[in-house]
Scaffold this active site. Structure first.
Site, short mmCIF file in Angstrom:
data_model
loop_
_atom_site.label_atom_id
_atom_site.label_comp_id
_atom_site.label_asym_id
_atom_site.label_seq_id
_atom_site.Cartn_x
_atom_site.Cartn_y
_atom_site.Cartn_z
N HIS A 205 0.54 -11.21 -5.14
CA HIS A 205 0.24 -9.79 -4.91
C HIS A 205 0.91 -9.19 -3.69
O HIS A 205 0.89 -7.99 -3.49
CB HIS A 205 -1.27 -9.57 -4.80
CG HIS A 205 -1.84 -9.99 -3.48
ND1 HIS A 205 -2.21 -11.28 -3.22
CD2 HIS A 205 -2.08 -9.29 -2.35
CE1 HIS A 205 -2.66 -11.36 -1.98
NE2 HIS A 205 -2.59 -10.18 -1.42
C1 UD1 Z 1 -4.58 -5.67 0.73
C2 UD1 Z 1 -4.21 -6.21 2.11
C3 UD1 Z 1 -3.73 -7.65 1.98
C4 UD1 Z 1 -4.75 -8.51 1.26
C5 UD1 Z 1 -5.06 -7.87 -0.08
C6 UD1 Z 1 -6.11 -8.67 -0.82
C7 UD1 Z 1 -3.31 -4.49 3.63
C8 UD1 Z 1 -2.08 -4.00 4.32
N1 UD1 Z 1 -3.12 -5.45 2.69
O1 UD1 Z 1 -3.40 -5.66 -0.05
O2 UD1 Z 1 -3.53 -8.18 3.27
O3 UD1 Z 1 -4.21 -9.80 1.06
O4 UD1 Z 1 -5.54 -6.53 0.16
O5 UD1 Z 1 -6.19 -8.29 -2.15
O6 UD1 Z 1 -4.38 -4.02 3.93
N2 UD1 Z 1 -5.08 -1.05 -6.15
C9 UD1 Z 1 -5.84 -0.81 -7.24
N3 UD1 Z 1 -7.20 -0.96 -7.16
C10 UD1 Z 1 -7.81 -1.32 -6.00
C11 UD1 Z 1 -7.02 -1.54 -4.86
C12 UD1 Z 1 -5.66 -1.42 -4.95
O7 UD1 Z 1 -5.34 -0.50 -8.31
O8 UD1 Z 1 -9.04 -1.45 -5.98
C13 UD1 Z 1 -3.61 -0.93 -6.26
C14 UD1 Z 1 -3.09 0.44 -5.91
O9 UD1 Z 1 -1.96 0.68 -6.68
C15 UD1 Z 1 -2.68 0.26 -4.46
C16 UD1 Z 1 -2.15 -1.16 -4.47
O10 UD1 Z 1 -3.00 -1.86 -5.37
O11 UD1 Z 1 -1.74 1.20 -4.03
C17 UD1 Z 1 -2.18 -1.82 -3.11
O12 UD1 Z 1 -3.51 -1.80 -2.58
P1 UD1 Z 1 -3.77 -1.91 -1.01
O13 UD1 Z 1 -5.22 -1.95 -0.75
O14 UD1 Z 1 -2.97 -0.88 -0.28
O15 UD1 Z 1 -3.12 -3.31 -0.63
P2 UD1 Z 1 -3.26 -4.74 -1.34
O16 UD1 Z 1 -1.94 -5.05 -1.95
O17 UD1 Z 1 -4.47 -4.85 -2.18
#
Ligand code: UD1
Length: 355
Positions: A205
């Site tokens: 991820h």
């Molecule tokens: C975040 C953390 C990462 C951690 C991970 C665990 C940061 C910078 N990164 O990464 O360190 O390892 O969480 O999972 O804080 N999205 C959804 N549903 C959700 C959440 C996210 O669809 O509930 C999708 C969205 O497209 C979003 C993307 O995932 O833009 C990234 O989500 P984000 O929370 O920004 O970072 P993670 O990649 O989850």
């Protein structure tokens, strides 16, 4: 004493569970604030339910966005919450955008802030997590380090006086949950027709692996060519990026599955022949369960797992294949991640340093 925990992303809910339990046992008031960084039920609600945390007291509903937009929204929302609760400690977890936002908000309001899982370093300044953890450590008043290596990193940065070695709270929760699931078959994966020790479990991820089409394509090709079925637990970021890159995930050995709830993940990992991941938490959980792990990154913060032979770094498809096929690691009874009682120690240290 009042502790206010700020969490927002999946690994933080896991770490919150033993802290919440230890705070309750010590009769400490514990306010839980969820930033809303993760909002999919399988990345959020199931952890609160399965790990007996209850419902967060405050939910900021921030959601996704670019780093600046997401972190900024949390910062402005947190000021009001911290002002209302005025806790003795704000407790922040790990290295996500929720961590840095809460640390910054608290330190600017002169509310003592403690960082759980302090001192981890990848020394890779392209990782958003590395910025978050370095800045949080330097902002926080108390640094709760999980390992001696983390203690040493903090000392090298001049932060020894604020550092306490407490052990790793993920060990606490893993030991608890492993006991609950040990005797049950890995039910969520039976629908995929895989046998005990007949499959690999994979998660990918991280931005470094998902955001570049060629890089992700290479990793997916490597996983698809492995010698056993690979159950790929697809984080929403992976699904979204693969679609955007026009990349098929369900091919070759790969079988895509939705993310699992924590007890199901542990059961699935225990029954697997090996784990392939870029998750920080899962590398360490693999070691604690003594399941061989291959980490799809150029470095790791959890160096002990590599030194003890249970984890191997692999960047290319060829390296992934070689690492997965390597000889079984040498058994070890080393405990670099503590004894399963870290959360109690965290609460003791917070009590000892309050006000
Ligand atoms: C975040 C953390 C990462 C951690 C991970 C665990 C940061 C910078 N990164 O990464 O360190 O390892 O969480 O999972 O804080 N999205 C959804 N549903 C959700 C959440 C996210 O669809 O509930 C999708 C969205 O497209 C979003 C993307 O995932 O833009 C990234 O989500 P984000 O929370 O920004 O970072 P993670 O990649 O989850």
């Amino acid at each position: 004493m009042k502790i206010l925990s700020v969490v927002g992303a999946r690994p933080q809910f896991v770490k919150l569970a033993p802290i919440n339990k230890a705070a309750r046992a010590a009769g400490v008031e514990h306010v839980i604030v969820h930033t809303g960084q993760h909002y999919d039920p399988m990345l959020s609600d199931v952890f609160f339910e399965d790990l007996g945390i209850g419902t967060p007291h405050v939910h900021l509903g921030v959601g996704s966005g670019s780093h600046g937009v997401q972190t900024g929204a949390m910062l402005s929302a947190l000021d009001v919450v911290l002002d209302e609760h005025r806790p003795d400690w704000v407790l922040v977890y790990g290295d996500t955008n929720s961590t840095i936002a809460a640390a910054l908000s608290a330190v600017k309001m002169h509310i003592p802030v403690a960082h759980l899982e302090a001192g981890l370093r990848s020394f890779n300044r392209r990782m958003p997590e590395e910025h978050n953890r370095v800045m949080t450590d330097h902002a926080a008043d108390l640094l709760l380090a999980p390992t001696q290596v983390a203690v040493d990193h903090l000392a090298a940065e001049g932060l020894a006086a604020r550092t306490r070695l407490v052990g790793d709270v993920m060990t606490d929760v893993l030991f608890d949950v492993r006991k609950q699931v040990e005797d049950r078959p890995s039910t969520p994966l039976q629908e995929l027709g895989v046998e005990r020790l007949g499959y690999y479990l994979a998660t990918i991820h991280r931005a470094e692996n998902t955001d570049d089409a060629a890089r992700l394509g290479h990793i997916v090709a490597g996983l698809a060519a492995l010698d056993k079925p690979v159950i790929l637990l697809a984080h929403p970021r992976l699904t979204a990026k693969a679609a955007a890159h026009g990349l098929e995930l369900d091919k070759g050995a790969l079988r895509v599955h939705a993310p699992l709830a924590y007890p199901d993940l542990i059961a699935a990992a225990l029954s697997s022949a090996g784990i392939v991941t870029d998750s920080g938490g899962l590398q360490k959980e693999a070691f604690l369960m003594r399941v061989p792990c291959t980490t799809v990154r150029t470095e790791t913060e959890w160096v002990e797992t590599v030194e003890l032979g249970w984890n191997r770094l692999a960047g290319t498809a060829e390296e992934i294949a070689a690492a997965v096929r390597r000889e079984p690691p040498v058994p070890t009874d080393a405990t670099p991640y503590g004894d399963g009682h870290a959360a109690e120690r965290v609460v003791e240290v917070l009590l000892a340093h309050a006000g």
